[in-house]
Design a protein around this motif. Sequence first.
Motif, PDB file in Angstrom:
ATOM      1  N   ILE A  81       1.377  15.466 -11.479  1.00  0.00           N
ATOM      2  CA  ILE A  81       0.757  15.624 -12.797  1.00  0.00           C
ATOM      3  C   ILE A  81       1.270  16.891 -13.473  1.00  0.00           C
ATOM      4  CG2 ILE A  81      -1.428  16.129 -13.965  1.00  0.00           C
ATOM      5  CD1 ILE A  81      -2.771  14.196 -12.056  1.00  0.00           C
ATOM      6  N   ASP A  82       1.309  18.000 -12.720  1.00  0.00           N
ATOM      7  CA  ASP A  82       1.788  19.267 -13.274  1.00  0.00           C
ATOM      8  C   ASP A  82       3.251  19.176 -13.687  1.00  0.00           C
ATOM      9  OD1 ASP A  82      -0.153  21.280 -10.932  1.00  0.00           O
ATOM     10  OD2 ASP A  82      -0.667  20.505 -12.924  1.00  0.00           O
ATOM     11  N   ALA A  83       4.065  18.565 -12.830  1.00  0.00           N
ATOM     12  CA  ALA A  83       5.504  18.501 -13.101  1.00  0.00           C
ATOM     13  C   ALA A  83       5.814  17.652 -14.328  1.00  0.00           C
ATOM     14  CB  ALA A  83       6.233  17.936 -11.880  1.00  0.00           C
ATOM     15  N   SER A  84       5.020  16.619 -14.555  1.00  0.00           N
ATOM     16  CA  SER A  84       5.262  15.723 -15.690  1.00  0.00           C
ATOM     17  C   SER A  84       4.469  16.130 -16.927  1.00  0.00           C
ATOM     18  CB  SER A  84       4.902  14.294 -15.299  1.00  0.00           C
ATOM     19  OG  SER A  84       3.536  14.202 -14.948  1.00  0.00           O
ATOM     20  N   LYS A  85       3.653  17.192 -16.813  1.00  0.00           N
ATOM     21  CA  LYS A  85       2.810  17.673 -17.907  1.00  0.00           C
ATOM     22  C   LYS A  85       1.899  16.565 -18.448  1.00  0.00           C
ATOM     23  CE  LYS A  85       6.123  21.234 -19.295  1.00  0.00           C
ATOM     24  NZ  LYS A  85       6.941  21.800 -20.394  1.00  0.00           N
ATOM     25  N   SER A  86       1.435  15.736 -17.526  1.00  0.00           N
ATOM     26  CA  SER A  86       0.564  14.633 -17.894  1.00  0.00           C
ATOM     27  C   SER A  86      -0.842  15.129 -18.181  1.00  0.00           C
ATOM     28  CB  SER A  86       0.516  13.601 -16.759  1.00  0.00           C
ATOM     29  OG  SER A  86      -0.466  12.622 -17.009  1.00  0.00           O
ATOM     30  N   LYS A  87      -1.572  14.396 -19.013  1.00  0.00           N
ATOM     31  CA  LYS A  87      -2.969  14.706 -19.311  1.00  0.00           C
ATOM     32  C   LYS A  87      -3.933  13.948 -18.404  1.00  0.00           C
ATOM     33  CE  LYS A  87      -2.197  15.804 -24.198  1.00  0.00           C
ATOM     34  NZ  LYS A  87      -2.584  15.468 -25.594  1.00  0.00           N
ATOM     35  N   GLU A  88      -3.383  13.223 -17.457  1.00  0.00           N
ATOM     36  CA  GLU A  88      -4.252  12.484 -16.551  1.00  0.00           C
ATOM     37  C   GLU A  88      -5.057  13.441 -15.676  1.00  0.00           C
ATOM     38  OE1 GLU A  88      -1.099   8.865 -15.906  1.00  0.00           O
ATOM     39  OE2 GLU A  88      -2.769   9.071 -14.502  1.00  0.00           O
ATOM     40  N   ASP A  89      -6.201  12.960 -15.225  1.00  0.00           N
ATOM     41  CA  ASP A  89      -7.080  13.778 -14.397  1.00  0.00           C
ATOM     42  C   ASP A  89      -6.481  14.004 -13.019  1.00  0.00           C
ATOM     43  OD1 ASP A  89      -9.078  14.045 -16.310  1.00  0.00           O
ATOM     44  OD2 ASP A  89     -10.007  12.151 -15.741  1.00  0.00           O
ATOM     45  N   LYS A  90      -6.583  15.216 -12.539  1.00  0.00           N
ATOM     46  CA  LYS A  90      -6.233  15.492 -11.152  1.00  0.00           C
ATOM     47  C   LYS A  90      -7.348  14.964 -10.253  1.00  0.00           C
ATOM     48  CE  LYS A  90      -3.323  19.528 -11.960  1.00  0.00           C
ATOM     49  NZ  LYS A  90      -3.068  20.959 -11.622  1.00  0.00           N
ATOM     50  N   ILE A  91      -6.976  14.691  -9.020  1.00  0.00           N
ATOM     51  CA  ILE A  91      -7.962  14.143  -8.100  1.00  0.00           C
ATOM     52  C   ILE A  91      -8.579  15.258  -7.263  1.00  0.00           C
ATOM     53  CG2 ILE A  91      -6.842  11.897  -8.008  1.00  0.00           C
ATOM     54  CD1 ILE A  91      -5.753  12.681  -5.242  1.00  0.00           C
ATOM     55  N   GLU A  92      -9.805  15.030  -6.836  1.00  0.00           N
ATOM     56  CA  GLU A  92     -10.507  15.984  -5.980  1.00  0.00           C
ATOM     57  C   GLU A  92     -10.559  15.508  -4.537  1.00  0.00           C
ATOM     58  OE1 GLU A  92     -10.882  18.516  -9.044  1.00  0.00           O
ATOM     59  OE2 GLU A  92     -11.491  18.901  -6.981  1.00  0.00           O
ATOM     60  N   ASP A  93     -10.370  14.204  -4.342  1.00  0.00           N
ATOM     61  CA  ASP A  93     -10.397  13.656  -2.993  1.00  0.00           C
ATOM     62  C   ASP A  93      -9.113  13.976  -2.246  1.00  0.00           C
ATOM     63  OD1 ASP A  93     -11.921  11.036  -4.690  1.00  0.00           O
ATOM     64  OD2 ASP A  93     -12.970  12.308  -3.264  1.00  0.00           O
ATOM     65  N   LYS A 101       0.832  -1.205   0.000  1.00  0.00           N
ATOM     66  CA  LYS A 101       0.000   0.000   0.000  1.00  0.00           C
ATOM     67  C   LYS A 101       0.862   1.248   0.000  1.00  0.00           C
ATOM     68  CE  LYS A 101      -3.856   2.198   2.429  1.00  0.00           C
ATOM     69  NZ  LYS A 101      -4.799   2.101   3.581  1.00  0.00           N
ATOM     70  N   GLN A 102       0.494   2.157  -0.887  1.00  0.00           N
ATOM     71  CA  GLN A 102       1.126   3.468  -0.949  1.00  0.00           C
ATOM     72  C   GLN A 102       0.032   4.520  -1.062  1.00  0.00           C
ATOM     73  OE1 GLN A 102       3.335   5.446  -0.296  1.00  0.00           O
ATOM     74  NE2 GLN A 102       4.704   6.003  -1.964  1.00  0.00           N
ATOM     75  N   THR A 103       0.118   5.556  -0.258  1.00  0.00           N
ATOM     76  CA  THR A 103      -0.884   6.620  -0.281  1.00  0.00           C
ATOM     77  C   THR A 103      -0.217   7.953  -0.601  1.00  0.00           C
ATOM     78  OG1 THR A 103      -2.238   5.481   1.367  1.00  0.00           O
ATOM     79  CG2 THR A 103      -2.666   7.825   1.046  1.00  0.00           C
ATOM     80  N   MET A 104      -0.778   8.666  -1.566  1.00  0.00           N
ATOM     81  CA  MET A 104      -0.306  10.009  -1.911  1.00  0.00           C
ATOM     82  C   MET A 104      -1.397  11.013  -1.610  1.00  0.00           C
ATOM     83  SD  MET A 104       1.726   9.531  -5.537  1.00  0.00           S
ATOM     84  CE  MET A 104       2.267  11.261  -5.523  1.00  0.00           C
ATOM     85  N   SER A 105      -0.995  12.142  -1.086  1.00  0.00           N
ATOM     86  CA  SER A 105      -1.964  13.201  -0.822  1.00  0.00           C
ATOM     87  C   SER A 105      -2.428  13.826  -2.131  1.00  0.00           C
ATOM     88  CB  SER A 105      -1.347  14.282   0.064  1.00  0.00           C
ATOM     89  OG  SER A 105      -0.335  14.980  -0.655  1.00  0.00           O
ATOM     90  N   LYS A 106      -3.551  14.501  -2.067  1.00  0.00           N
ATOM     91  CA  LYS A 106      -4.071  15.210  -3.240  1.00  0.00           C
ATOM     92  C   LYS A 106      -3.038  16.189  -3.772  1.00  0.00           C
ATOM     93  CE  LYS A 106      -7.673  18.589  -4.433  1.00  0.00           C
ATOM     94  NZ  LYS A 106      -8.889  19.288  -3.930  1.00  0.00           N
ATOM     95  N   GLN A 107      -2.398  16.939  -2.868  1.00  0.00           N
ATOM     96  CA  GLN A 107      -1.421  17.933  -3.291  1.00  0.00           C
ATOM     97  C   GLN A 107      -0.239  17.288  -3.998  1.00  0.00           C
ATOM     98  OE1 GLN A 107       0.342  20.156  -0.075  1.00  0.00           O
ATOM     99  NE2 GLN A 107       1.280  21.671  -1.423  1.00  0.00           N
ATOM    100  N   ALA A 108       0.291  16.204  -3.425  1.00  0.00           N
ATOM    101  CA  ALA A 108       1.457  15.549  -4.007  1.00  0.00           C
ATOM    102  C   ALA A 108       1.136  14.944  -5.366  1.00  0.00           C
ATOM    103  CB  ALA A 108       1.971  14.477  -3.052  1.00  0.00           C
ATOM    104  N   PHE A 109      -0.023  14.303  -5.483  1.00  0.00           N
ATOM    105  CA  PHE A 109      -0.396  13.660  -6.745  1.00  0.00           C
ATOM    106  C   PHE A 109      -0.622  14.695  -7.837  1.00  0.00           C
ATOM    107  CE2 PHE A 109      -1.695  10.051  -9.166  1.00  0.00           C
ATOM    108  CZ  PHE A 109      -2.710  10.474  -9.993  1.00  0.00           C
ATOM    109  N   SER A 137      -6.900  12.072  -0.926  1.00  0.00           N
ATOM    110  CA  SER A 137      -5.739  11.232  -1.209  1.00  0.00           C
ATOM    111  C   SER A 137      -6.069  10.230  -2.301  1.00  0.00           C
ATOM    112  CB  SER A 137      -5.296  10.491   0.059  1.00  0.00           C
ATOM    113  OG  SER A 137      -6.311   9.608   0.490  1.00  0.00           O
ATOM    114  N   ILE A 138      -5.019   9.611  -2.803  1.00  0.00           N
ATOM    115  CA  ILE A 138      -5.169   8.537  -3.771  1.00  0.00           C
ATOM    116  C   ILE A 138      -4.297   7.377  -3.299  1.00  0.00           C
ATOM    117  CG2 ILE A 138      -3.357   9.438  -5.293  1.00  0.00           C
ATOM    118  CD1 ILE A 138      -5.071   8.408  -7.655  1.00  0.00           C
ATOM    119  N   THR A 139      -4.832   6.177  -3.391  1.00  0.00           N
ATOM    120  CA  THR A 139      -4.148   5.004  -2.827  1.00  0.00           C
ATOM    121  C   THR A 139      -3.761   4.036  -3.919  1.00  0.00           C
ATOM    122  OG1 THR A 139      -5.437   5.219  -0.801  1.00  0.00           O
ATOM    123  CG2 THR A 139      -4.350   3.132  -1.168  1.00  0.00           C
TER     124      THR A 139
END
Length: 463
Positions: free
Chosen positions: A104-116, A92-100, A118-120
């Motif tokens: 995304i911003d740093a890698s210029k990814s087109k993936e959706d940002k999360i609103e919750d 198990k690895q958990t990332m905070s909303k801010q970190a995730f 955290s993401i696990t």
Amino acid sequence: MRNTVLLALVLIISIFTTSCSKDDNSSDFANTLNVKFVASVSQEHTNLTIPLEGTTIEFTNRANGNKNTVTLDKKGEATANLRVGNYNIIAKQTMSKQAFNQLIDASKSKEDKIEDDSITFTANIDNLAVNNADDIKIELQMNKTSQSGLILKQIFYAGSSLQDGSGYRDQFIEIYNNSAETKYVDGIMLVMLHNTTNRQANGPDDTSYLPTRQYDWTKATGNTGKGNLNNDYVYAKKVLRFPGTGTQYPIEAGKSMIIASTAIDHTKNFIIGKPSEFVDPNKTVDLSQADFDVYVLDYLQKEYGIDITQAKYRYNLNTLGIAKMEVLRVQQSDLAMRFATDDGILLVQLPKEVAVETFPTIKAPKNNDSTLCLRIPVEYVLDGVQIRHSKDSRVAPRKVPESIDRGSTFVPNGTYSSQSLLRKTKYKLKNGRRVLQDTDNSTEDFVVIEKPIVSKGEDSFTN
């Protein structure tokens, strides 16, 4: 609900030493192995480089129930002493909303940002045997929890030429599984909504209208219930339901199904089944391989007692060998599934404990509008698209709530143009599965193609 994304845990178990256990003299547990865990994140669900430092690996000995935990370092590695035996392992690895979102911003990814919050990322394996000196590589997969799931991929509402096409008879909807797990369409409803027309919106005021010139459903006779009757419900003029008991009709991840108005080869003369000089095959499509189609005449005969042998019903064919959508609601004037130029189209899925038969039938609020609608709670809507007229002067008030679709979309050449709406591809994963754009804004999510594509293959995506 937290988002759960697949973590593929690659365990490279290297056996370095064998020694006697100090706390257990049983020969069954005498050998202790030095095990090395090496983790990586599968690219099946994300193209981001997920940091693995801090990932916890919990391993439980199946023989005695003893649990231990190690934490991965920056390299995504950890070692542990395990007795020979079989283990259940949870990573198990958990990332905070801010970190995730920063990733995304740093890698210029087109993936959706999360609103919750955290993401696990997780992985599980049961009954892993650790009993010899061989390196063991195991890739574990766990499906992403998707909020999008089944969505409308292609909407061919325009139809083709009345002169050398198939009119409205070749209309179809394509439903796509935008998640990473198999979904089942059993019991899901394809719904078309009702509201005021463009003519009503530009006509005299009426007490049955809201200031937006949409219907005020609180004025409909017998329309009572919990919540806001205008915002918490939609009112369906047509309701079609997939058959099945729950797991009969699967759609695999990244695959789709086509629901045709009439599942025949429209490029040929539908009566004799041969090419016709009156049909231009470049303007219509072959729907003979559709997954489902719609036959409304049995319903019309049963509910309204109409004579289905009338000439106007001759185009609604009862095709053989094609699964049929269940007709729960159509109007007496309907000839087929037929979409309109200002339709609101929804996918609706009810919980198992909720029966559609419990929903009330509500007549439209305006006295001279005899449309009978099924009232459906908005909370059960999976996806929806607001279609609008191609001419601004003829745009009607919207039918789909903005909570479902903040925008609207249309084909610029209008009815019988052979143009179709196709959802954009957001990105393609390394395993080949496409994630389609789903921002709940059809203005941004769809493009127009000059002719519908029914292959469901590689050529049926925007890129």
